[in-house]
Design an enzyme around this catalytic site. Structure first.
Site, PDB file in Angstrom:
ATOM      1  N   ARG A 164       0.838  -1.208   0.000  1.00 26.48           N
ATOM      2  CA  ARG A 164       0.000   0.000   0.000  1.00 26.48           C
ATOM      3  C   ARG A 164       0.871   1.257   0.000  1.00 26.48           C
ATOM      4  NH1 ARG A 164      -2.075  -3.858   3.364  1.00 26.48           N
ATOM      5  NH2 ARG A 164      -4.277  -4.437   3.165  1.00 26.48           N
TER       6      ARG A 164
ATOM      7  N   ASP B 212      -9.472  -4.702   8.380  1.00 19.79           N
ATOM      8  CA  ASP B 212      -8.595  -5.699   9.029  1.00 19.79           C
ATOM      9  C   ASP B 212      -9.287  -6.247  10.281  1.00 19.79           C
ATOM     10  OD1 ASP B 212      -5.889  -4.591   7.532  1.00 19.79           O
ATOM     11  OD2 ASP B 212      -7.264  -3.031   8.181  1.00 19.79           O
TER      12      ASP B 212
ATOM     13  N   ARG C 200     -11.706  -8.723   9.184  1.00 22.44           N
ATOM     14  CA  ARG C 200     -11.029  -9.980   8.800  1.00 22.44           C
ATOM     15  C   ARG C 200     -10.624 -10.765  10.052  1.00 22.44           C
ATOM     16  NH1 ARG C 200      -7.706  -6.560   4.242  1.00 22.44           N
ATOM     17  NH2 ARG C 200      -9.124  -6.991   2.502  1.00 22.44           N
TER      18      ARG C 200
ATOM     19  N   HIS D 242      -3.065   0.480   8.598  1.00 17.38           N
ATOM     20  CA  HIS D 242      -3.783  -0.435   7.692  1.00 17.38           C
ATOM     21  C   HIS D 242      -2.736  -0.886   6.680  1.00 17.38           C
ATOM     22  CE1 HIS D 242      -6.548  -2.242   4.917  1.00 17.38           C
ATOM     23  NE2 HIS D 242      -6.303  -1.342   3.982  1.00 17.38           N
TER      24      HIS D 242
HETATM   25  N1  LIG Z   1      -8.874   1.473   2.842  1.00 22.20           N
HETATM   26  C1  LIG Z   1      -9.056   0.226   2.454  1.00 22.20           C
HETATM   27  O1  LIG Z   1      -9.304  -0.672   3.270  1.00 22.20           O
HETATM   28  C2  LIG Z   1      -8.976  -0.079   1.003  1.00 22.20           C
HETATM   29  C3  LIG Z   1      -8.465   0.873   0.170  1.00 22.20           C
HETATM   30  N2  LIG Z   1      -8.350   0.624  -1.167  1.00 22.20           N
HETATM   31  C4  LIG Z   1      -7.792   1.700  -1.955  1.00 22.20           C
HETATM   32  O2  LIG Z   1      -8.829   2.446  -2.578  1.00 22.20           O
HETATM   33  C5  LIG Z   1      -8.288   3.113  -3.728  1.00 22.20           C
HETATM   34  C6  LIG Z   1      -9.208   2.865  -4.928  1.00 22.20           C
HETATM   35  O3  LIG Z   1      -9.122   1.482  -5.263  1.00 22.20           O
HETATM   36  P1  LIG Z   1     -10.005   0.888  -6.452  1.00 22.20           P
HETATM   37  O4  LIG Z   1     -11.374   1.428  -6.388  1.00 22.20           O
HETATM   38  O5  LIG Z   1      -9.774  -0.567  -6.472  1.00 22.20           O
HETATM   39  O6  LIG Z   1      -9.274   1.550  -7.718  1.00 22.20           O
HETATM   40  P2  LIG Z   1      -9.927   1.825  -9.131  1.00 22.20           P
HETATM   41  O7  LIG Z   1      -8.784   2.057 -10.050  1.00 22.20           O
HETATM   42  O8  LIG Z   1     -10.927   0.785  -9.458  1.00 22.20           O
HETATM   43  O9  LIG Z   1     -10.710   3.201  -8.899  1.00 22.20           O
HETATM   44  C7  LIG Z   1     -10.049   4.389  -8.656  1.00 22.20           C
HETATM   45  C8  LIG Z   1     -10.821   5.473  -9.374  1.00 22.20           C
HETATM   46  O10 LIG Z   1     -10.232   6.733  -9.068  1.00 22.20           O
HETATM   47  C9  LIG Z   1     -10.424   7.538 -10.206  1.00 22.20           C
HETATM   48  N3  LIG Z   1      -9.512   8.679 -10.158  1.00 22.20           N
HETATM   49  C10 LIG Z   1      -8.170   8.675 -10.261  1.00 22.20           C
HETATM   50  N4  LIG Z   1      -7.698   9.932 -10.184  1.00 22.20           N
HETATM   51  C11 LIG Z   1      -8.772  10.743 -10.005  1.00 22.20           C
HETATM   52  C12 LIG Z   1      -8.938  12.133  -9.848  1.00 22.20           C
HETATM   53  N5  LIG Z   1      -7.885  12.970  -9.881  1.00 22.20           N
HETATM   54  N6  LIG Z   1     -10.182  12.609  -9.682  1.00 22.20           N
HETATM   55  C13 LIG Z   1     -11.251  11.779  -9.664  1.00 22.20           C
HETATM   56  N7  LIG Z   1     -11.157  10.441  -9.818  1.00 22.20           N
HETATM   57  C14 LIG Z   1      -9.925   9.938  -9.983  1.00 22.20           C
HETATM   58  C15 LIG Z   1     -10.142   6.619 -11.375  1.00 22.20           C
HETATM   59  O11 LIG Z   1     -10.692   7.115 -12.588  1.00 22.20           O
HETATM   60  C16 LIG Z   1     -10.794   5.332 -10.908  1.00 22.20           C
HETATM   61  O12 LIG Z   1     -12.117   5.194 -11.395  1.00 22.20           O
HETATM   62  C17 LIG Z   1      -6.865   2.550  -3.909  1.00 22.20           C
HETATM   63  O13 LIG Z   1      -5.937   3.448  -3.371  1.00 22.20           O
HETATM   64  C18 LIG Z   1      -6.903   1.268  -3.095  1.00 22.20           C
HETATM   65  O14 LIG Z   1      -5.640   0.856  -2.665  1.00 22.20           O
HETATM   66  C19 LIG Z   1      -8.761  -0.546  -1.715  1.00 22.20           C
HETATM   67  C20 LIG Z   1      -9.320  -1.518  -0.919  1.00 22.20           C
HETATM   68  C21 LIG Z   1      -9.425  -1.385   0.511  1.00 22.20           C
HETATM   69  C1  LIG Z   2      -6.456  -3.178  -0.626  1.00 26.07           C
HETATM   70  C2  LIG Z   2      -6.592  -3.066   0.820  1.00 26.07           C
HETATM   71  O1  LIG Z   2      -6.127  -2.118   1.422  1.00 26.07           O
HETATM   72  C3  LIG Z   2      -7.229  -4.122   1.547  1.00 26.07           C
HETATM   73  O2  LIG Z   2      -8.002  -4.906   0.985  1.00 26.07           O
HETATM   74  O3  LIG Z   2      -6.954  -4.264   2.747  1.00 26.07           O
END
Ligand SMILES: NC(=O)C1=CN([C@@H]2O[C@H](COP(=O)(O)OP(=O)(O)OC[C@H]3O[C@@H](n4cnc5c(N)ncnc54)[C@H](O)[C@@H]3O)[C@@H](O)[C@H]2O)C=CC1
Ligand SMILES: CC(=O)C(=O)O
Length: 310
Positions: A85, A145, A148, A172
């Protein structure tokens, strides 16, 4: 409650879908740099509404966030298989420079709920860029987490995860700390319940569950390219706790004045969530190993934030 979601990819859309199914929001607005993606996701989620609660779902530009009570931030890049991450930090911090300013032009005093990784440092970045009151900018942190952890302990004991009370603390990410010593089942200490049920938490069981929590994202990303359902449900649950002014306790990431001797660091501890965002922190009782691990996690996050001048 009006909820904006910036970033309509895997995570943002799953959050929108979970919000629609649970009715935690009355209005959902999806914003993405790809307007076509935001519109397609909004339409697809709207088609679930007749099977769920009465929610208005739309897509728009940042101006459509006007009046949003909560804005979920899920824009940016996610991990490729094997990537940590923290490796996303520079790219996603650059994305947030523009995103936070645009959000605040549309809605000046929202609660900002950060999901983008690395979520702790991104929470710190967001708090600095937004300058909102403490408690109005926080990250989903280790809520996933913790889910999980509870699921795996529940499976081991044959008990519902809702009856397992324990938290994952700190980052995280790879340095997170599973709070074994304070974990309870119902009102009883975990070890006592495990012994009564003949399901002792041996060193092997503990190592297996630790690995299952810590490495979950890596395994899921290897298999399907992203994780989205767990975090989507978690984000909707946080919004629900805000909307109902619940005072629910969840492990969430907040810039915290001092943790285990480390100053000014964003990480997860059990926090009380209500209408104004996070209203207090409940410092858990930990054993010496857990305190040392939390201090190491906090130190690593502080060093990472130092490198960004936070
Ligand atoms: N906090 C957590 O537990 C989790 C966090 N994540 C994180 O969430 C984030 C998103 O992951 P996903 O949805 O899988 O990625 P994704 O690639 O499917 O979606 C990200 C979206 O952000 C948009 N984007 C990028 N730059 C932008 C901007 N300047 N303005 C507006 N939109 C913009 C993209 O067009 C895309 O649609 C990642 O950083 C990922 O690591 C993912 C899973 C769990
Ligand atoms: C991608 C991520 O941060 C998670 O699934 O925990």
């Amino acid at each position: 409650m009006k909820v904006g979601i910036v970033g309509a990819g895997m995570v943002g859309s799953a959050a929108g879908y979970a919000l629609a199914l649970t009715g935690a929001a009355s209005r959902i607005v999806l914003v993405d740099r790809s307007e076509a993606l935001a519109l397609a996701q909004a339409q697809d989620i709207a088609h679930a509404v007749p099977f769920a609660s009465a929610v208005a779902v739309e897509a728009g530009g940042y101006e459509a966030l006007a009046g949003a009570d909560v804005v979920i931030l899920a824009a940016g890049v996610g991990q490729k298989p094997g990537e940590s991450r923290l490796a996303l930090l520079e790219r996603n911090a650059a994305v947030f420079e523009d995103v936070i300013a645009a959000v605040l032009r549309a809605t000046p005093d929202p609660i900002l709920l950060v999901a983008t990784n690395p979520v702790d440092v991104m929470t710190h970045v967001t708090a600095k860029l937004a300058g909102l009151a403490p408690g109005r900018v926080f990250g989903s942190g280790t809520i996933l987490d913790t889910a999980r952890f509870r699921s795996l302990v529940a499976h081991h004991l044959g008990i519902a995860p809702h009856s397992i009370h324990g938290y994952v603390l700190g980052e995280h990410g790879d340095s997170e700390v599973l709070g074994w010593s304070g974990a309870r089942v119902g009102s009883e200490p975990l070890a006592s319940v495990a012994a009564q049920l003949g399901c002792a938490i041996t060193a092997d069981v503990r190592a297996r569950i630790d690995d299952g929590v810590r490495r979950a994202a890596y395994r899921i990303i290897e298999g399907k390219g992203a994780t989205n359902y767990g975090i989507g449900a978690g984000l909707a649950r946080i919004v629900q706790a805000i909307g109902r002014d619940e005072g629910a306790v969840m492990s969430l990431s907040l810039v915290t004045p001092e943790v285990a001797g480390v100053q000014n660091v964003a990480l997860s501890l059990p926090r009380v969530v209500g209408a104004g965002g996070l209203r207090s922190t409940l410092m858990p009782t930990l054993d010496a190993d857990e305190i040392a691990a939390l201090a190491a996690s906090a130190r690593m996050l502080r060093d990472t934030s130092d490198a960004l001048g936070l």
